[in-house]
Design a protein around this motif. Sequence first.
Motif: not given
Length: 160
Positions: A21-22, A71-78, A84-86, A105-106
């Motif tokens: 995923p990208l 940034g939170e929205d992007a992480l929430a989508l994933m 988990e990793k992308f 979340c590095p």
Amino acid sequence: MGEFIHRSRRLYYEIRGEGRPLLFLHGLGNDHRQGLDTIDAAEGRCLIVMDEQGHGRSDFCPEEMSFDSLGEDALALMDHLVWEKFWLAGISMGAGAALNAALRCPRRIEGLALIRPAWIDGPMEEPVRQLFTLLAACLPRENGRELFRQEEAVSAFAAG
């Protein structure tokens, strides 16, 4: 095509291809199509694009608009997609959101591309804030970009 709810906001996304995923985050005034126009879903790659809040088909709350919320929205989508990793990429405003997500979340980020990053480290001046409010009002409307360009405040600001 899909939608999910995060912090009581409906956020729109699309997925193209299969594989690693990208997530691509668009710039201010654009929508998910900027990612589709910028990056091909190459073999072995799953391209995820979203309409960030206040853009395209996603809801907007101007009081909460910040790189933190983007940034939170992007992480929430994933999280919603259970990845988990992308890989993560963003252009302009999307670069600021991508960097925010990566710093939060590095360990989840396999690679990061910041394209034409554009942000500042302090509060915006009031005339710029007013233009962003006007932009947010115009974008959801049909021909929103053109309506924004025709606004007198935009012409006056551009003239300097």
